[in-house]
Design a protein around this motif. Structure first.
Motif, PDB file in Angstrom:
ATOM      1  N   VAL A 525     -68.422  33.986  68.352  1.00  0.00           N
ATOM      2  CA  VAL A 525     -67.905  34.187  69.712  1.00  0.00           C
ATOM      3  C   VAL A 525     -67.576  35.660  69.929  1.00  0.00           C
ATOM      4  O   VAL A 525     -67.938  36.262  70.950  1.00  0.00           O
ATOM      5  CB  VAL A 525     -66.652  33.322  69.949  1.00  0.00           C
ATOM      6  N   LEU A 526     -66.897  36.249  68.970  1.00  0.00           N
ATOM      7  CA  LEU A 526     -66.508  37.651  69.105  1.00  0.00           C
ATOM      8  C   LEU A 526     -67.725  38.569  69.123  1.00  0.00           C
ATOM      9  O   LEU A 526     -67.728  39.598  69.809  1.00  0.00           O
ATOM     10  CB  LEU A 526     -65.555  38.037  67.969  1.00  0.00           C
ATOM     11  N   GLU A 527     -68.766  38.184  68.383  1.00  0.00           N
ATOM     12  CA  GLU A 527     -69.997  38.982  68.406  1.00  0.00           C
ATOM     13  C   GLU A 527     -70.626  38.971  69.797  1.00  0.00           C
ATOM     14  O   GLU A 527     -71.088  40.003  70.299  1.00  0.00           O
ATOM     15  CB  GLU A 527     -70.990  38.439  67.373  1.00  0.00           C
ATOM     16  N   VAL A 528     -70.635  37.795  70.420  1.00  0.00           N
ATOM     17  CA  VAL A 528     -71.169  37.696  71.782  1.00  0.00           C
ATOM     18  C   VAL A 528     -70.309  38.513  72.739  1.00  0.00           C
ATOM     19  O   VAL A 528     -70.819  39.259  73.584  1.00  0.00           O
ATOM     20  CB  VAL A 528     -71.220  36.216  72.238  1.00  0.00           C
ATOM     21  N   VAL A 529     -69.002  38.402  72.602  1.00  0.00           N
ATOM     22  CA  VAL A 529     -68.087  39.100  73.506  1.00  0.00           C
ATOM     23  C   VAL A 529     -68.249  40.616  73.388  1.00  0.00           C
ATOM     24  O   VAL A 529     -68.183  41.337  74.390  1.00  0.00           O
ATOM     25  CB  VAL A 529     -66.635  38.672  73.240  1.00  0.00           C
ATOM     26  N   VAL A 530     -68.466  41.097  72.176  1.00  0.00           N
ATOM     27  CA  VAL A 530     -68.678  42.542  71.986  1.00  0.00           C
ATOM     28  C   VAL A 530     -69.866  43.019  72.817  1.00  0.00           C
ATOM     29  O   VAL A 530     -69.797  44.045  73.515  1.00  0.00           O
ATOM     30  CB  VAL A 530     -68.894  42.876  70.496  1.00  0.00           C
ATOM     31  N   VAL A 531     -70.967  42.266  72.770  1.00  0.00           N
ATOM     32  CA  VAL A 531     -72.162  42.656  73.530  1.00  0.00           C
ATOM     33  C   VAL A 531     -71.899  42.543  75.028  1.00  0.00           C
ATOM     34  O   VAL A 531     -72.274  43.426  75.808  1.00  0.00           O
ATOM     35  CB  VAL A 531     -73.375  41.791  73.124  1.00  0.00           C
ATOM     36  N   LEU A 532     -71.240  41.464  75.449  1.00  0.00           N
ATOM     37  CA  LEU A 532     -70.940  41.277  76.869  1.00  0.00           C
ATOM     38  C   LEU A 532     -70.052  42.401  77.402  1.00  0.00           C
ATOM     39  O   LEU A 532     -70.224  42.861  78.535  1.00  0.00           O
ATOM     40  CB  LEU A 532     -70.271  39.926  77.100  1.00  0.00           C
ATOM     41  N   ARG A 533     -69.117  42.847  76.589  1.00  0.00           N
ATOM     42  CA  ARG A 533     -68.240  43.938  77.029  1.00  0.00           C
ATOM     43  C   ARG A 533     -69.012  45.242  77.170  1.00  0.00           C
ATOM     44  O   ARG A 533     -68.760  46.031  78.094  1.00  0.00           O
ATOM     45  CB  ARG A 533     -67.084  44.122  76.038  1.00  0.00           C
ATOM     46  N   LYS A 534     -69.953  45.462  76.282  1.00  0.00           N
ATOM     47  CA  LYS A 534     -70.783  46.665  76.398  1.00  0.00           C
ATOM     48  C   LYS A 534     -71.634  46.615  77.667  1.00  0.00           C
ATOM     49  O   LYS A 534     -71.785  47.620  78.373  1.00  0.00           O
ATOM     50  CB  LYS A 534     -71.676  46.808  75.164  1.00  0.00           C
ATOM     51  N   ILE A 535     -72.174  45.420  77.962  1.00  0.00           N
ATOM     52  CA  ILE A 535     -72.979  45.259  79.180  1.00  0.00           C
ATOM     53  C   ILE A 535     -72.122  45.549  80.406  1.00  0.00           C
ATOM     54  O   ILE A 535     -72.519  46.292  81.315  1.00  0.00           O
ATOM     55  CB  ILE A 535     -73.574  43.838  79.256  1.00  0.00           C
ATOM     56  N   SER A 536     -70.929  44.958  80.445  1.00  0.00           N
ATOM     57  CA  SER A 536     -70.030  45.149  81.580  1.00  0.00           C
ATOM     58  C   SER A 536     -69.650  46.619  81.750  1.00  0.00           C
ATOM     59  O   SER A 536     -69.615  47.139  82.873  1.00  0.00           O
ATOM     60  CB  SER A 536     -68.768  44.298  81.385  1.00  0.00           C
ATOM     61  N   ALA A 537     -69.375  47.282  80.640  1.00  0.00           N
ATOM     62  CA  ALA A 537     -69.002  48.699  80.706  1.00  0.00           C
ATOM     63  C   ALA A 537     -70.141  49.550  81.253  1.00  0.00           C
ATOM     64  O   ALA A 537     -69.924  50.473  82.058  1.00  0.00           O
ATOM     65  CB  ALA A 537     -68.594  49.194  79.313  1.00  0.00           C
TER      66      ALA A 537
END
Length: 666
Positions: A525-537
């Motif tokens: 889950v945290l791995e997915v969230v890391v990528v999603l946060r980079k996309i959002s940024a």
């Protein structure tokens, strides 16, 4: 419920002996003039002679050293008590300047004159944290990355080079070594009650800190180095910490009664609780929190050891084992891999709050930063203290007998309890992602308000005669939204204009308000969230670049300072905004929808999860390229259209093959 009278100490027998008795065994009267020169400087060689060493490997013999230094500490304590405040300031104040917080050490001198046990313990906690910070600044004269642990800092070659190894060995008898008195850890982790900390050790550390200032001054003069103090941590966005209402005097008065009734409080620690509440009422917010955090740790340790059936862990560990501290108590599993039962007792909201203020890297990490001297104690904000004290009151209330309070008192406490039961994490990566998404959407929603060239001023230029390409991309976004409508609230797809009715800030806020369990999120889950946060940024950076670029180019257009090529590029930019806004809003919608289902997907199908992670990284690559192409240096708007077309096709295919996370979760 009655206070736990049966617990008379939280120090194990060897630790209690070392702190409370060992330094008192020698009854000799030590002459202060042996370690004090005529001008008041510390004679370090004479002090260091009292440190004993093992014959086997010449390492410090802490037991003999504590015993030998006991009379010296008593002599120093009596000497400092003999001085007036004015005499102390004249003689020693300048020797504390190297710490960058002289006033803290002058306050400790005041405390030693009254010798109130609670105040001595508080003074020692403030002294050790401030000293650690100052020693870290000295370390950086010779090293790069300052050690996080005081133990490693005091054992470093860098400090030994500046002060001398014998001096560092003296310090390690008092702080930083689990084999010595270890006063800093014993106090900051809540193991010592007020009456268990001899004032003479506080006096000795005050005296030695001045002596370190004398040595450092000589070193700086010889080497011509300049000591630079690292800036203090400043709390920003204090509104994010606003979980509990402002504490009234009425609530604080009830809290003073709660500490006497609650089973969360050990009787031997009661003076600390009273002092913490008193400090808050006196607007001494740093003092209040410094006193309270170790007591929260004590109370939680009591719950932890009871619920996990390991009562022996209530006491300090020996030097060969670990203390039971916040880190272990908030973990999912015990050191024997059994499931920690404390979260069952405290429940998720309380655990989320503790993780937020103590552990999450983007949270305030109050205890770490206070105990390591990273916060300016004079400017500690009331807002932060209010949250810690408010939370503590709710815990006291939960572990009290409700029958002893009147209906009015229950009604006063009720708003606090409601806030506690509704708390959601603000600093978990998932929570930060929600915040990022909403901030990005708010930014993109500013695009329609950007100044733009009136249609009648736009000359027809080659490549812009129609909006066919842009319209194709917008149509594709609508198709994808249509495929996703089953996973969104029912009332958001009622319009023919799917883009403007679905891709809204209101919908994202509604989706982000969905409660998601963040406690102990699994690694996938945290791995997915890391990528999603980079996309959002990256999306947010694109939006900021578009806003800045559009504003600048419009001003230049009006002032007629654009060259022909720049005018054409500006018009391409305006054309690109038409499809780029829906595309970015679609990506933000996907991020938000996936947050709701990410936990169940990672458990269900690891293969599909890996496939999806690969897809997300391709979206990330798209947004990174967008940042480059929309930058002022590049302004590649035709390429932006090509990139967007490719990623939308990929999103549509992934959606068709039902490899999206929301499909996997159903």
């Amino acid at each position: 419920m009655a206070l736990l009278d049966s617990v008379t100490t939280c120090l194990s027998q060897p630790v209690h002996y070392a702190i409370c008795k060992l330094g008192f065994e020698k009854k000799d009267t030590y002459d202060i003039n042996n370690i004090l020169s005529g001008n008041g400087e510390v004679c370090w060689q004479s002090v260091a002679e009292h440190v004993c060493y093992l014959e086997s490997d010449q390492s410090v013999d802490y037991i003999k050293s504590i015993c030998s230094l006991g009379p010296v500490c008593e002599s120093v304590n009596l000497y400092l008590k003999s001085l007036t405040k004015e005499q102390f300031v004249i003689q020693y104040a300048s020797w504390f300047h190297w710490t960058n917080c002289t006033e803290v050490f002058l306050e400790v001198f005041d405390v030693l004159q009254d010798t109130q046990a609670t105040e001595v313990a508080l003074g020692l906690m403030k002294l050790t944290s401030s000293l650690e910070r100052a020693l870290g600044d000295v370390y950086l004269l010779k090293g790069n990355d300052c050690p996080f642990l005081l133990r490693d800092l005091l054992a470093s070659d860098q400090l030994a080079d500046v002060f001398g190894q014998a001096v560092m060995n003296v310090l390690r008898v008092f702080i930083g070594s689990p084999y010595g008195l270890n006063l800093r850890n014993v106090l900051w982790h809540g193991f010592a009650s007020p009456q268990e900390i001899p004032a003479k050790y506080c006096a000795m550390l005050l005296f030695l800190t001045a002596g370190l200032g004398q040595l450092l001054q000589t070193y700086l003069l010889q080497t011509k180095c300049v000591l630079v103090h690292r800036p203090y941590v400043i709390f920003v966005s204090l509104e994010e910490l606003d979980a509990f209402p402002d504490l009234s005097n009425e609530i604080l008065s009830i809290a003073e009664e709660l500490v006497k009734q609650s089973s969360f409080v050990l009787k031997i620690m009661l003076p600390f609780w009273i002092a913490a509440l008193t400090a808050f009422k006196q607007s001494k917010y740093a003092d209040s929190v410094i006193l309270l955090l170790p007591q929260l740790e004590v109370g939680l340790r009591l719950l932890f050891t009871t619920t996990n059936k390991c009562p022996n862990r209530l006491l300090t560990a020996e030097s060969s084992a670990l203390y039971t501290t916040f880190d272990e108590m908030l973990a999912k599993h015990l050191d024997n891999e059994e499931v920690n039962q404390l979260p069952v007792v405290l429940e998720e909201p309380a655990m989320d709050f503790l993780w937020d203020i103590l552990n999450h890297q983007e949270g305030p990490r109050i205890r770490d930063r206070l105990s390591h001297g990273e916060i300016n104690l004079r400017t500690f904000p009331r807002e932060v203290a209010n949250q810690i004290v408010g939370f503590a009151i709710t815990i006291l209330y939960r572990f009290s007998d409700e029958d002893v309070f009147s209906l009015k008192e229950h009604m006063v406490i009720k708003p606090l309890m409601n806030c506690a039961s509704c708390y959601r994490s603000r600093f978990h990566p998932i929570s930060r992602l929600k915040k990022q998404v909403l901030e990005c959407m708010k930014s993109i929603h500013l695009w329609p308000e950007l100044p733009t060239v009136p249609e009648e001023q736009v000359q027809i230029i080659k490549g812009l005669e129609g909006n066919a390409e842009a319209n194709t991309l917008i149509l594709m976004v609508s198709e994808i939204i249509s495929q996703l409508h089953h996973y969104m609230p029912q009332n958001c797809c009622c319009s023919d204009d799917l883009i403007n009715s679905v891709l809204t800030e209101r919908l994202l806020m509604e989706l982000c308000d969905t409660r998601i369990c963040t406690l102990y999120s699994p690694r996938p889950v945290l791995e997915v969230v890391v990528v999603l946060r980079k996309i959002s940024a990256q999306c947010h950076q694109v939006s900021q670049q578009v806003i800045a670029g559009a504003g600048l180019r419009y001003t230049q257009w009006v002032n007629k300072t654009l060259r022909s090529r720049q005018r054409h590029n500006y018009l391409r930019m305006l054309n690109s905004i038409k499809f780029l806004s829906p595309a970015l809003r679609l990506i933000l919608l996907l991020i938000t929808l996936e947050l709701v289902s990410v936990h169940s997907v990672c458990k269900k199908n690891p293969f599909d999860y890996q496939q999806y992670l690969k897809f997300l990284k391709s979206v990330l690559q798209y947004t990174e390229n967008l940042v480059t192409y929309t930058s002022p240096e590049k302004n590649k708007w035709d390429e932006t259209m090509e990139l967007t077309n490719k990623i939308l096709i990929k999103i549509r295919k992934i959606s068709d093959r039902k490899l999206m996370l929301m499909h996997l979760a159903t």
